[in-house]
Design an enzyme around this catalytic site. Structure first.
Site, PDB file in Angstrom:
ATOM      1  N   ARG A  98       0.791  -1.267  -0.204  1.00  0.00           N
ATOM      2  CA  ARG A  98      -0.026  -0.048  -0.041  1.00  0.00           C
ATOM      3  C   ARG A  98       0.924   1.120  -0.002  1.00  0.00           C
ATOM      4  NH1 ARG A  98      -4.778   2.113  -1.556  1.00  0.00           N
ATOM      5  NH2 ARG A  98      -6.033   3.113   0.266  1.00  0.00           N
ATOM      6  N   THR A 385      -9.312   0.017 -10.649  1.00  0.00           N
ATOM      7  CA  THR A 385      -8.694  -1.198 -10.024  1.00  0.00           C
ATOM      8  C   THR A 385      -8.501  -2.561 -10.850  1.00  0.00           C
ATOM      9  OG1 THR A 385      -9.100  -0.340  -7.823  1.00  0.00           O
ATOM     10  CG2 THR A 385      -8.292  -2.683  -7.729  1.00  0.00           C
ATOM     11  N   SER A 449      -7.639   0.945   2.654  1.00  0.00           N
ATOM     12  CA  SER A 449      -8.320   0.353   1.112  1.00  0.00           C
ATOM     13  C   SER A 449      -9.467  -0.388   1.492  1.00  0.00           C
ATOM     14  CB  SER A 449      -7.162  -0.229   0.796  1.00  0.00           C
ATOM     15  OG  SER A 449      -7.587  -0.934  -0.459  1.00  0.00           O
ATOM     16  N   GLY A 472     -15.014   0.383  -6.359  1.00  0.00           N
ATOM     17  CA  GLY A 472     -14.744   1.405  -5.114  1.00  0.00           C
ATOM     18  C   GLY A 472     -14.856   0.709  -3.811  1.00  0.00           C
TER      19      GLY A 472
END
Length: 475
Positions: A98, A385, A449, A472
């Site tokens: 991350r 993503t 996240s 999302g």
């Protein structure tokens, strides 16, 4: 019963004599397997598996190609969470790549001069939203632990494709047409748009010699070539020269470290479900939703029926209320993971669910061992993503969700790749109703996240399924 909405993945089943099959008519893979959201990426991963590479080797090769062909979704300028299943030990390991907030970041990062939160896109576009990228350090750590092929070999498919060029897909073209900010990006405009400012047409061969040079440097020298030296200098200069400048520094890049820890695994009926721990909320939230649903006879309900959808929606509301209040970077906030997944707590929360009525607006619960008095976050997270799954010849498996956050990230391109806007995953408001928000911006902190790579095992610890999705906050 489907609890995760799956993306349309390009699936390659590597059975002898067959290079691919559709989901509907696929035979079980007997050797190895990779799934990715783009055929070029799947083919790169397959090439590594055919050479005797590991699932991690396949993931690295595929991710490098995704940097090129899916710049809107993921790449070396972003971050990822990866789960790895070891067939010999039945252990599942989580790798955290991350992004982190620069040392210069403060809780007021996304507030205007009057102390009001910025509009979402006002915060996204430019250098302010760029976090220290983590995916390369994470993949290098996973390769050190589980790679079989030489690091440099894994970059060759992406380098060759960047030099040869690939045809712009209808999806990429549509995203270029729809994006209002990217045509104004000084660093990306000339690559994606023609001289008249029109998105390059579907089928246009797009070459990226700058990315080929970047990948060649990383292949030769390892991730240090990215986190220091020319590429690091170029990233910092791009972020700081942007119209909406950010605070990323070369010291932030040099200091970045990926993390490795046991995956978050809990039983669900006869299965063992493993996800990634915080700072992603994905693993905890998926496990909490399943725990809330376990008392219901879901098998008796038709998939996607009103009755099944109602139960899943109600469980999701309760889990998301807890997510918004409690989940953040555990290096900064005490996250009550054990309490949120405590069976007595889940039973009490599940009792709020009625098969025929709605609970209305869900409020966060009071799990055991919670600490502090945090306010819930309200965020505006939009999807962009990608997800990868792979199984190698030895039966080892990986599931990786990878992202630059918003479509095309910060809209800043440097040395052939897009930079993320992951800092907008923090709460724009550091406080609500006089209480601190757990996911507020802090220097060196990782934003919460939603990425939810998941590995499912049977009761004996044997691999069953690797799964994940883009999306999302409801990924």
């Amino acid at each position: 019963m489907r609890f995760l909405q799956l993306p349309l993945l390009f699936l390659l089943l590597l059975t002898p004599g067959a290079s691919g099959a559709a989901f509907g008519d696929a035979a079980p893979a007997t050797r190895h397997m990779i799934a990715a959201a783009n055929p070029h990426a799947a083919e790169a991963g397959r090439a590594m598996l055919r050479r005797g590479g590991s699932a991690i080797d396949a993931a690295i090769a595929a991710q490098m190609v995704l940097t090129l062909v899916e710049p809107q979704s993921s790449g070396i300028g972003g971050g990822a969470f990866l789960l790895y299943y070891d067939a010999a030990t039945h252990a599942v390991t989580a790798y955290n790549g991350r992004e982190t907030a620069p040392a210069a970041a403060t809780p007021r990062l996304f507030l205007d001069s009057a102390g009001k939160p910025l509009a979402f896109m006002q915060a996204v576009v430019g250098g302010r939203s760029v976090g220290t990228p983590g995916v390369l350090r994470m993949l290098a750590l996973a390769h050190h632990d589980h790679g079989k092929l030489p690091w440099a070999e894994l970059f060759q498919p992406a380098i060759a494709l960047a030099e040869r060029g690939f045809a712009i897909s209808p999806r990429l073209h549509a995203l270029l047409v729809a994006d209002k900010a990217l045509p104004h990006s000084e660093t990306a405009r000339g690559y994606f748009y023609d001289a008249a400012g029109q998105a390059k047409a579907s089928g246009t061969v797009l070459k990226n010699p700058a990315l080929a040079e970047t990948l060649r440097a990383i292949a030769a020298a390892g991730p240090d070539a990215f986190y220091s030296g020319r590429i690091a200098h170029d990233m910092v200069a791009t972020v700081r020269r942007a119209a909406n400048p950010g605070g990323l520094s070369e010291a932030d890049l040099a200091a970045y470290k990926a993390k490795e820890e046991p995956a978050l695994c809990r039983p669900y009926r006869q299965w063992q479900i493993c996800g990634a721990p915080p700072p992603t909320s994905g693993g905890v939230t998926v496990l909490e939703i399943l725990g809330l649903l376990e008392r219901f006879d879901l098998r008796a309900l038709e998939p996607e029926s009103a009755a099944a959808t109602h139960l899943i929606a109600e469980a999701s509301k309760l889990a998301f209320a807890d997510r918004d209040r409690y989940l953040a970077d555990p290096d900064f906030i005490r996250v009550p993971v054990a309490g949120l997944l405590d069976r007595r707590y889940l039973a009490a929360r599940s009792a709020l669910i009625h098969p025929e009525t709605s609970i209305g607006k869900a409020e966060a619960g009071e799990p055991p061992e919670r600490a502090g008095d945090d306010a819930p976050q309200v965020s505006d997270s939009l999807p962009s993503t990608s997800h990868l799954d792979a199984v190698d010849d030895a039966g080892n498996a990986m599931a990786m969700t990878t992202s630059v956050e918003n479509s095309f990230g910060s809209r800043l391109m440097v040395d052939g790749f897009m930079l993320n806007n992951q800092l907008t995953d923090f709460s724009f408001e550091p406080e609500r109703d006089g209480k601190p928000v757990a996911n507020r911006v802090e220097a060196g902190k990782q934003p919460r996240s939603s990425m939810a790579p998941t590995i499912v095992l049977d009761r004996d610890g044997r691999f069953v399924l690797a799964v994940g999705s883009p999306g999302g906050s409801q990924i």
